[in-house]
Design an enzyme around this catalytic site. Structure first.
Site, PDB file in Angstrom:
ATOM      1  CG  ASP A 118      -2.042   0.959   1.177  1.00 42.39           C
ATOM      2  OD1 ASP A 118      -1.975   1.910   0.377  1.00 42.39           O
ATOM      3  OD2 ASP A 118      -3.010   0.794   1.956  1.00 42.39           O
ATOM      4  CG  ASP A 168      -4.269   5.506  -0.181  1.00 39.83           C
ATOM      5  OD1 ASP A 168      -3.544   4.505  -0.224  1.00 39.83           O
ATOM      6  OD2 ASP A 168      -5.071   5.747   0.752  1.00 39.83           O
ATOM      7  CG  HIS A 177      -9.508   7.114   3.066  1.00 38.25           C
ATOM      8  ND1 HIS A 177      -8.617   7.996   2.518  1.00 38.25           N
ATOM      9  CD2 HIS A 177      -8.942   5.879   2.909  1.00 38.25           C
ATOM     10  CE1 HIS A 177      -7.556   7.331   2.076  1.00 38.25           C
ATOM     11  NE2 HIS A 177      -7.723   6.037   2.291  1.00 38.25           N
ATOM     12  CG  HIS A 192      -7.679   8.291   6.492  1.00 35.14           C
ATOM     13  ND1 HIS A 192      -7.828   7.167   7.259  1.00 35.14           N
ATOM     14  CD2 HIS A 192      -6.937   7.914   5.435  1.00 35.14           C
ATOM     15  CE1 HIS A 192      -7.181   6.158   6.682  1.00 35.14           C
ATOM     16  NE2 HIS A 192      -6.623   6.594   5.580  1.00 35.14           N
ATOM     17  CD  GLU A 236      -7.998   1.834   2.123  1.00 33.71           C
ATOM     18  OE1 GLU A 236      -7.067   1.048   2.363  1.00 33.71           O
ATOM     19  OE2 GLU A 236      -7.962   3.025   2.439  1.00 33.71           O
ATOM     20  CD  GLU A 261      -6.129   2.661  -0.747  1.00 34.80           C
ATOM     21  OE1 GLU A 261      -5.127   2.076  -0.285  1.00 34.80           O
ATOM     22  OE2 GLU A 261      -6.677   3.630  -0.196  1.00 34.80           O
TER      23      GLU A 261
HETATM   24 MN    MN Z   1      -3.723   2.890   1.036  1.00 32.17          MN
HETATM   25 MN    MN Z   2      -6.374   4.477   1.760  1.00 27.64          MN
END
Ligand code: MN
Ligand code: MN
Length: 299
Positions: free
Chosen positions: A86, A97, A158, A166, A191, A285
């Site tokens: 990630d 992200d 998010h 976030h 995600e 994600e």
């Molecule tokens: Mn992530």
């Molecule tokens: Mn994330």
């Protein structure tokens, strides 16, 4: 959303996506997670990132998230490990992200790996302004259950803000009955997490990832002041890890300084998250700009 901002999101997403694809070449039996994380982060900088969105997470098997290599971490990948990678970066505070899962040296858990991938694709298929987030959760839950697994209910996607990973709304990984809707111009990370365990994560006692809370209290402890100043300059309110601080503050100073900042409420820590019944976990994600024609920036 203004064209210039969209271009920044695209640039930042492309850097993360290139680093993600590059990282696949590093994952093999015997490789050190510390080397992989460092190489991914160097790659993002060399591609033009201003900085990182968060420390690269390399979470293995029943560890679901928030695990990044420690200073001098000697963990090596083993055959059969289910590794979640990630990663994300920022360009002038505009964030990306993205994550994927790979089984090291095999395909024994292909269905589990595919479950979160299928769920992510299904979710992205319905993203547009006005869609209710619990509908996205329902689609994710369905796709994961169809493969015979459970979504992790207490992990979610998010909204993303500038210098804020976030921000705002969350995107559930199951039908949580929320009536919140996606709005035009929102940037969200979706995600899905799939598991053959209980479907919930719990905190462990370990934390490697931190962020400043914005609280400012006087401290006479020198390392604490040094860490505070360095983190504020380098990461603002984005997450960071000991590995990065070690480049600036040496030896025991890190532990003493971090303890002081935690005690004072100036630092927030993200405990490593583990599946409650030690189930194996997979995650995928992407970051997406919510428009009539949505843009997945990390494709
Ligand atoms: Mn992530
Ligand atoms: Mn994330």
């Amino acid at each position: 959303m203004e064209e210039e901002l969209i271009e920044k999101y695209k640039k930042c997403g492309k850097i993360a996506s290139e680093a993600r694809e590059f990282s696949r070449t590093l994952i093999k039996e015997g490789a050190k997670t510390l080397d992989i994380a460092n190489a991914i982060e160097e790659k993002m900088m060399s591609l033009g990132a201003t900085g990182f969105a968060f420390p690269t997470n390399l979470s293995i098997n029943s560890v679901a998230a928030h695990s990044t290599p420690r200073i001098n971490d000697d963990t090596v990948l083993k055959k059969g490990d289910i590794l979640k990678v990630d990663l994300g970066c920022h360009v002038d505070g505009i964030l990306s992200d993205t994550a994927y899962t790979v089984e090291v040296g095999g395909h024994d858990n292909k269905d589990l790996v595919d479950a979160s991938h299928e769920a992510l694709k299904a979710a992205l298929d319905i993203v547009k302004p006005g869609v209710i987030v619990s509908k996205i959760g329902a689609v994710i839950e369905d796709a994961i259950k169809q493969k015979g697994f459970k979504p992790i209910a207490n992990l979610s996607g998010h909204e993303i803000g500038e210098y804020e990973l976030h921000a705002g709304i969350t995107i559930p990984n199951f039908d949580n009955k929320s009536s919140v809707a996606l709005e035009e111009g929102m940037v969200v990370a979706i995600e899905p997490f799939a598991t053959n365990g209980f479907g919930k994560v719990i905190d462990t006692k370990e934390s490697e990832i931190f962020r400043l809370t914005g609280e400012e209290r006087p401290t006479r402890q020198a390392s604490a002041r040094k860490i505070m100043q360095f983190a504020a300059e380098s990461y603002q309110f984005l997450p960071f890890c000991r590995r990065w601080i070690a480049k600036k503050v040496g030896g025991f100073g890190i532990e003493i300084g971090m303890m002081e900042l935690l005690r004072n409420g100036m630092l927030h820590q993200y405990p490593v998250l583990k599946e409650e019944k030690n189930g194996m976990v997979s995650q995928h994600e992407h970051t997406v700009i919510v428009l009539d024609k949505p843009i997945v920036t990390t494709l």
